[in-house]
Design a protein around this motif. Structure first.
Motif, PDB file in Angstrom:
ATOM      1  N   LYS B  42       0.823  -1.218   0.000  1.00  0.00           N
ATOM      2  CA  LYS B  42       0.000   0.000   0.000  1.00  0.00           C
ATOM      3  C   LYS B  42       0.855   1.265   0.000  1.00  0.00           C
ATOM      4  CE  LYS B  42      -1.617  -1.391   3.675  1.00  0.00           C
ATOM      5  NZ  LYS B  42      -2.103  -1.608   5.025  1.00  0.00           N
ATOM      6  N   SER B  43       1.810   1.307   0.932  1.00  0.00           N
ATOM      7  CA  SER B  43       2.632   2.515   1.056  1.00  0.00           C
ATOM      8  C   SER B  43       3.424   2.770  -0.208  1.00  0.00           C
ATOM      9  CB  SER B  43       3.596   2.382   2.230  1.00  0.00           C
ATOM     10  OG  SER B  43       2.898   2.069   3.389  1.00  0.00           O
ATOM     11  N   THR B  44       3.946   1.690  -0.778  1.00  0.00           N
ATOM     12  CA  THR B  44       4.734   1.838  -2.002  1.00  0.00           C
ATOM     13  C   THR B  44       3.865   2.434  -3.108  1.00  0.00           C
ATOM     14  OG1 THR B  44       5.912  -0.135  -1.329  1.00  0.00           O
ATOM     15  CG2 THR B  44       6.253   0.615  -3.578  1.00  0.00           C
ATOM     16  N   LEU B  45       2.648   1.928  -3.236  1.00  0.00           N
ATOM     17  CA  LEU B  45       1.736   2.417  -4.270  1.00  0.00           C
ATOM     18  C   LEU B  45       1.469   3.912  -4.071  1.00  0.00           C
ATOM     19  CD1 LEU B  45      -0.172   1.944  -6.616  1.00  0.00           C
ATOM     20  CD2 LEU B  45      -1.894   1.134  -5.007  1.00  0.00           C
ATOM     21  N   ILE B  46       1.193   4.294  -2.817  1.00  0.00           N
ATOM     22  CA  ILE B  46       0.910   5.700  -2.534  1.00  0.00           C
ATOM     23  C   ILE B  46       2.129   6.569  -2.810  1.00  0.00           C
ATOM     24  CG2 ILE B  46       0.475   7.303  -0.644  1.00  0.00           C
ATOM     25  CD1 ILE B  46      -1.338   5.100   0.516  1.00  0.00           C
ATOM     26  N   ASN B  47       3.291   6.076  -2.390  1.00  0.00           N
ATOM     27  CA  ASN B  47       4.508   6.849  -2.617  1.00  0.00           C
ATOM     28  C   ASN B  47       4.766   7.072  -4.099  1.00  0.00           C
ATOM     29  OD1 ASN B  47       5.101   7.275   0.041  1.00  0.00           O
ATOM     30  ND2 ASN B  47       6.388   5.455   0.241  1.00  0.00           N
ATOM     31  N   ILE B  48       4.431   6.086  -4.910  1.00  0.00           N
ATOM     32  CA  ILE B  48       4.631   6.253  -6.349  1.00  0.00           C
ATOM     33  C   ILE B  48       3.663   7.317  -6.886  1.00  0.00           C
ATOM     34  CG2 ILE B  48       4.375   5.140  -8.605  1.00  0.00           C
ATOM     35  CD1 ILE B  48       5.448   2.568  -7.275  1.00  0.00           C
ATOM     36  N   LYS B  61      -2.226   7.427 -15.431  1.00  0.00           N
ATOM     37  CA  LYS B  61      -2.831   8.547 -16.152  1.00  0.00           C
ATOM     38  C   LYS B  61      -3.685   9.347 -15.211  1.00  0.00           C
ATOM     39  CE  LYS B  61      -2.533   6.922 -20.749  1.00  0.00           C
ATOM     40  NZ  LYS B  61      -2.977   6.796 -22.055  1.00  0.00           N
ATOM     41  N   LEU B  62      -3.501  10.670 -15.239  1.00  0.00           N
ATOM     42  CA  LEU B  62      -4.314  11.564 -14.427  1.00  0.00           C
ATOM     43  C   LEU B  62      -5.227  12.286 -15.403  1.00  0.00           C
ATOM     44  CD1 LEU B  62      -4.534  12.466 -11.439  1.00  0.00           C
ATOM     45  CD2 LEU B  62      -3.014  14.348 -12.009  1.00  0.00           C
ATOM     46  N   GLU B  63      -6.511  12.046 -15.308  1.00  0.00           N
ATOM     47  CA  GLU B  63      -7.502  12.605 -16.231  1.00  0.00           C
ATOM     48  C   GLU B  63      -7.088  12.400 -17.676  1.00  0.00           C
ATOM     49  OE1 GLU B  63      -7.952  16.589 -14.656  1.00  0.00           O
ATOM     50  OE2 GLU B  63      -9.688  15.853 -13.526  1.00  0.00           O
ATOM     51  N   GLY B  64      -6.638  11.197 -17.952  1.00  0.00           N
ATOM     52  CA  GLY B  64      -6.331  10.831 -19.324  1.00  0.00           C
ATOM     53  C   GLY B  64      -4.945  11.197 -19.813  1.00  0.00           C
ATOM     54  N   HIS B  65      -4.221  12.030 -19.016  1.00  0.00           N
ATOM     55  CA  HIS B  65      -2.870  12.417 -19.436  1.00  0.00           C
ATOM     56  C   HIS B  65      -1.837  11.582 -18.707  1.00  0.00           C
ATOM     57  CE1 HIS B  65      -4.582  15.851 -21.467  1.00  0.00           C
ATOM     58  NE2 HIS B  65      -5.223  16.179 -20.356  1.00  0.00           N
ATOM     59  N   ASP B  66      -0.742  11.327 -19.382  1.00  0.00           N
ATOM     60  CA  ASP B  66       0.345  10.601 -18.728  1.00  0.00           C
ATOM     61  C   ASP B  66       0.832  11.395 -17.518  1.00  0.00           C
ATOM     62  OD1 ASP B  66       0.423   8.373 -20.189  1.00  0.00           O
ATOM     63  OD2 ASP B  66       1.979   9.037 -21.582  1.00  0.00           O
ATOM     64  N   TYR B  67       1.091  10.656 -16.437  1.00  0.00           N
ATOM     65  CA  TYR B  67       1.444  11.314 -15.169  1.00  0.00           C
ATOM     66  C   TYR B  67       2.615  10.568 -14.552  1.00  0.00           C
ATOM     67  CZ  TYR B  67       0.782  12.215 -10.126  1.00  0.00           C
ATOM     68  OH  TYR B  67       0.956  12.507  -8.806  1.00  0.00           O
ATOM     69  N   THR B  68       3.789  11.176 -14.586  1.00  0.00           N
ATOM     70  CA  THR B  68       4.961  10.557 -13.952  1.00  0.00           C
ATOM     71  C   THR B  68       5.678  11.609 -13.113  1.00  0.00           C
ATOM     72  OG1 THR B  68       6.131  11.014 -15.995  1.00  0.00           O
ATOM     73  CG2 THR B  68       5.495   8.726 -15.617  1.00  0.00           C
ATOM     74  N   PRO B  69       5.152  11.914 -11.932  1.00  0.00           N
ATOM     75  CA  PRO B  69       5.763  12.952 -11.101  1.00  0.00           C
ATOM     76  C   PRO B  69       7.141  12.505 -10.626  1.00  0.00           C
ATOM     77  CG  PRO B  69       4.178  11.717  -9.826  1.00  0.00           C
ATOM     78  CD  PRO B  69       4.070  11.212 -11.216  1.00  0.00           C
ATOM     79  N   GLU B  70       8.094  13.431 -10.653  1.00  0.00           N
ATOM     80  CA  GLU B  70       9.429  13.065 -10.205  1.00  0.00           C
ATOM     81  C   GLU B  70       9.717  13.551  -8.806  1.00  0.00           C
ATOM     82  OE1 GLU B  70      11.939  14.295 -13.370  1.00  0.00           O
ATOM     83  OE2 GLU B  70      11.346  12.577 -14.583  1.00  0.00           O
ATOM     84  N   SER B  71       8.810  14.323  -8.249  1.00  0.00           N
ATOM     85  CA  SER B  71       8.997  14.771  -6.872  1.00  0.00           C
ATOM     86  C   SER B  71       7.633  15.016  -6.260  1.00  0.00           C
ATOM     87  CB  SER B  71       9.808  16.067  -6.836  1.00  0.00           C
ATOM     88  OG  SER B  71       9.058  17.090  -7.446  1.00  0.00           O
ATOM     89  N   ARG B  72       7.603  15.161  -4.959  1.00  0.00           N
ATOM     90  CA  ARG B  72       6.353  15.449  -4.262  1.00  0.00           C
ATOM     91  C   ARG B  72       5.789  16.785  -4.747  1.00  0.00           C
ATOM     92  NH1 ARG B  72       2.126  15.202  -3.179  1.00  0.00           N
ATOM     93  NH2 ARG B  72       1.030  15.643  -1.263  1.00  0.00           N
TER      94      ARG B  72
END
Lengths: 320, 508
Positions: B42-48, B61-72
């Motif tokens: 669970k924690s790993t999933l949330i952290n990602i 995907k966040l609202e259909g767009h690719d979403y790969t955040p690199e930081s908080r």
């Protein structure tokens, strides 16, 4: 199997020696540099100057290094040196106690200061930086009170300790400090006590879980530092022939610098007495060499400061 | 319709795979529950999702767009708010400043104090936090109040731009009325279109507030279903995994006399008295969720812990009973503790394997200026390395260079050297590769067969059900039940582990 382990042993020793070897080379280079640039560097005068100042800083640095290895610090050593020498001066001149008893009283005063530091730090869990900072002020204050802020002349009887013994060429103070370097190095590397200091300095929680009672060790190491500062006070009084309540101001910083130059980590867990001793030699050679070159006091301090930072930089780079 | 956030084929491994092919879809305005045992991922999933970790594979995907955040920071900018289980508050700042830390209202260059106060009051009202605490330092608050501040902080991010709010164990320190109030607020926010991921051990809460619930086990989504079609039992079944039950059933073993007797032990972290016994040649397991007091119990037995009370006795034939009053007494009389966090509580970093193996055994030589002979130390260390098959270059190698599994073997070696025969192990195989894990289990069996009394706390049920003769279940810092081999299955164990969490909320 046996030859293999022997090989590992030799490698181990080499790598251990290598750590101190590095700064030893630095010391030789420094000596060589002043030998070429300063005209009279290789004179008995220089040697005497270095050898007479050396013992007090050496013994204080031994204590400091042990404290730093446990992850602590002892900022009070300079003041404790002054306090001890004040006690010795008054005991000898006012109370007319024998020199031996006076000396022991001075060392005991240092031990008491260390015991207070140690108990407050280890058992009351106060930050040792603050505790010894308090002792730095309090110790100096007591030194002034004991001497009534006057320098107390003791006379030639005590100076015998600091003068070269005929036939050997070095003083009793110097021989004592050298013996203590060897003893402390053996204690650090070859005894359970030494292992425990390193273990506590590396990871106090893991040390506790390994069944080590950390409090007595953390106390002892500050008591030892206090006793050695007390001895430093005796050596200082012997060198001056007097107790000066203003003696050894800032000595704690020289001791920390020497320890760090010698490869001791301020984070704890790592350090060497031999290395620290070479650090003391480097600082002394630098001070005397620069003085002989006619470098002014401000420049001397500037260069000494740079050397300390350089030493830590090199150490960091090497341990990568 | 595209989902608010969708996760496809997400994978992440540390030493072992933690997330495998995770698929998740959360609709607009939906409250999505996420449950699972400790270590389920669970924690790993949330952290990602929050940009604190990078995934090995998969698409979010966040609202259909690719979403790969690199930081908080980046994930906040994209509208993902998080109220963390481990509070992210700054003790020395005031409540108001903490709530608005990431979005302090400003005048041109200074902080707009009135604005801070107004906005903070508003948010505090939302979470029903007493507004008298506005200017108090967070350090002076109770745990429940801190949790409310954490929530208010998350809600401060949950403004118009926030698209996803993640709540990690939001009610663990709250009283029932506070939790109800919180659930009301969350539902209101969801009706206005906010999507929420709700992670909790309190299954009743999850069923009450969530629209959809997903169950994670061993890094895989086992089940996703509308909350209305689920109940407590169904969730526990999915979390425990029925197919594992058969493997737990091995033959019942005989064991000897009582070796370790713990009577009415309490510490500051363990307010409810716990008694237990462990016999010669027995492995006793301790099960509990994180925060259930597993580690605190082992530390307490070992003689650590603040305000420790009760009696821990070592019994042995033809010897006097030993009362353990401190860690050094424990070690002297053959008790070993391998603590949960190898880095901070176990190894001596940047030191040799040799020092790491021999340090606990040095006490045998006496404590003071007794001599340590380096060659003998080296020999002892080499023998231990051989015996445990530690993969290394030799006793002088730094312990940092070893893998987690081999570091753990070194820690076991450390206690073999003290000839320990009472072993307390906390998560002995966490972060350890499969091979080392099997080797460690084999060593524990050998020790057991030689007559050692072994207590193991683990969040991995399978580890305990294969190794243990009896299992004690802790829930919410209370000892709930002891199972004998044959009496347990994963479902029963989990039910007991969740029992005290459930009870607390039922009081309402």
């Amino acid at each position: 199997m046996n030859t293999e382990s022997n090989e590992i042993n030799i490698l181990n020793k080499l790598s251990l020696m290598f750590e101190e070897f590095f700064i030893f080379i630095a010391l030789l280079l420094l000596v060589a540099f002043f030998g070429f640039t300063a005209e009279n560097f290789f004179s008995t005068g220089t040697l005497t100057a270095i050898l007479t100042q050396l013992p007090a800083l050496t013994v204080v640095t031994i204590g400091m290094t042990l404290v730093l290895i446990t992850g602590g610090i002892d900022l009070s050593v300079g003041s404790v040196v002054a306090l001890s020498s004040a006690v010795i001066g008054i005991a000898f001149t006012v109370f007319e106690l024998p020199l031996l008893v006076s000396g022991l009283l001075g060392i005991a005063a240092g031990g008491c200061a260390g015991l207070i530091n140690g108990v407050l730090g280890a058992y009351f869990r106060l930050p040792i930086f603050i505790v010894t900072l308090g002792m730095l002020e309090a110790g100096r204050g007591m030194a002034y009170l004991v001497t009534n802020s006057q320098t107390v002349y003791i006379g030639p009887s005590i100076q015998g300790l600091a003068l070269p013994i005929s036939g050997i060429g070095v003083s009793a103070s110097f021989l004592t400090s050298l013996a203590l370097v060897v003893l402390a190095q053996l204690a650090l590397t070859r005894t359970v006590f030494g292992r425990y200091l390193i273990a506590i300095g590396t990871n106090e929680t893991a040390a506790k879980i390994s069944g080590i009672r950390t409090e007595p060790y953390l106390t002892w190491v500050l008591v030892i530092s206090g006793l050695l500062a007390g001895l430093g006070g005796l050596m200082n009084a012997a060198y001056l022939g007097a107790s000066d309540p203003n003696a050894a101001i800032g000595l704690e910083l020289s001791a920390i610098a020497a320890a760090v130059i010698g490869g001791t980590s301020l984070m704890g867990g790592r350090g060497s007495i031999i290395g620290a001793f070479i650090g003391v030699l480097i600082i002394s050679v630098l001070q005397n060499g620069l003085a002989q070159l006619g470098v002014s006091e401000p420049f001397k301090r500037l260069i000494t400061g740079l050397v300390i930072i350089l030493a830590v930089l090199i150490d960091r780079w090497r341990s990568r | 319709m595209t989902a608010r956030i969708s996760v496809e084929g997400l994978c992440k491994s540390f030493a072992a795979p933690v997330l495998q092919d995770v698929r998740l879809e959360i609709a607009d305005g939906s409250i999505h529950g996420l449950v699972g045992e400790n270590g389920a991922g669970k924690s790993t999933l949330i952290n990602i999702i929050c940009g604190l970790l990078a995934a090995d594979a998969g698409v979010i995907k966040l609202e259909g767009h690719d979403y790969t955040p690199e930081s908080r920071k980046e994930s906040i900018n994209q509208g993902v708010a998080l109220a963390s289980q481990e509070l992210s508050l700054i003790d020395t700042l005031s409540v108001a400043e903490n709530i608005l830390l990431t979005a302090l209202p400003r005048k041109t260059i200074t902080i707009d104090r009135d604005g801070v106060e107004k906005k903070a009051r508003e948010l505090m009202g939302m979470v029903a936090l007493d507004s008298a605490t506005l200017h108090r330092r967070v350090a002076d608050l109770s745990l429940a109040q801190k949790q409310l501040v954490e929530l208010a902080k998350a809600l401060s991010m949950a403004d118009e731009q926030t698209r996803l709010l993640i709540l990690d164990e939001p009610t663990s320190a709250l009283t029932s009325p506070q939790a109800d109030e919180l659930h009301k607020i969350i539902r209101e926010k969801a009706e206005n279109g906010l999507s929420v991921i709700y992670v909790s051990h309190r299954l009743d809460d999850v069923l009450e507030v969530c629209d959809v619930v997903s169950v994670l086990r061993d890094g895989k989504i086992q089940l996703t279903a509308p909350a209305s079609t689920l109940d407590n039992d169904a969730l526990i079944k999915a979390m425990s995994g029925e197919e594992l039950q058969s493997r737990g059933e091995q033959q019942i073993r005989e064991y000897g006399d009582v070796r370790l007797d713990v009577f009415q032990l309490t510490t500051a972290e363990l307010p409810n008295a716990i008694s237990l016994q462990c016999h010669e040649g027995e492995v006793l397991g301790i099960v509990g969720l994180s925060g259930s007091g597993r580690s605190e119990l082992l530390h307490g037995i070992f003689g650590l812990g603040v305000e420790r009370q009760g009696r821990v006795t070592l019994l042995a034939k033809e010897k006097n009973d030993i009362y353990i009053d401190s860690a050094s007494t424990a070690v002297k009389h053959g008790v070993a503790l391998i603590a949960e966090d190898r880095k901070t509580q176990g190894i001596f970093a940047s030191k040799s394997i040799s020092l790491n193996t021999t340090v606990a055994g040095l006490g045998k030589f006496g404590s003071g200026l007794s001599r340590v002979v380096p060659t003998r130390e080296m020999q002892v260390s080499e023998e231990l390395i051989d015996r445990l098959k530690v993969k290394c270059e030799g006793p002088l190698q730094l312990i940092d260079r070893l893998s987690g599994g081999n570091q753990q073997k070194v820690l076991i070696a450390r206690w073999l050297e003290t000839k320990a025969d009472v072993w307390l192990l906390d998560e002995p195989t966490r972060g350890v590769d499969v091979g080392s894990k099997a080797a460690i289990h084999e060593h524990l069996r050998q020790l057991r067969d030689q007559g050692a009394a072994i207590v193991i706390a683990s969040s991995e049920l399978e580890e305990l059900t294969t190794l243990c003769d009896r299992i004690l279940v802790l829930s919410n810092r209370k000892a709930v039940k002891t199972f004998k081999r044959g009496e347990w299955n994963n479902e029963l164990l989990l039910e007991a582990a969740f029992s005290q969490h459930k009870g607390e909320r039922l009081v309402s």
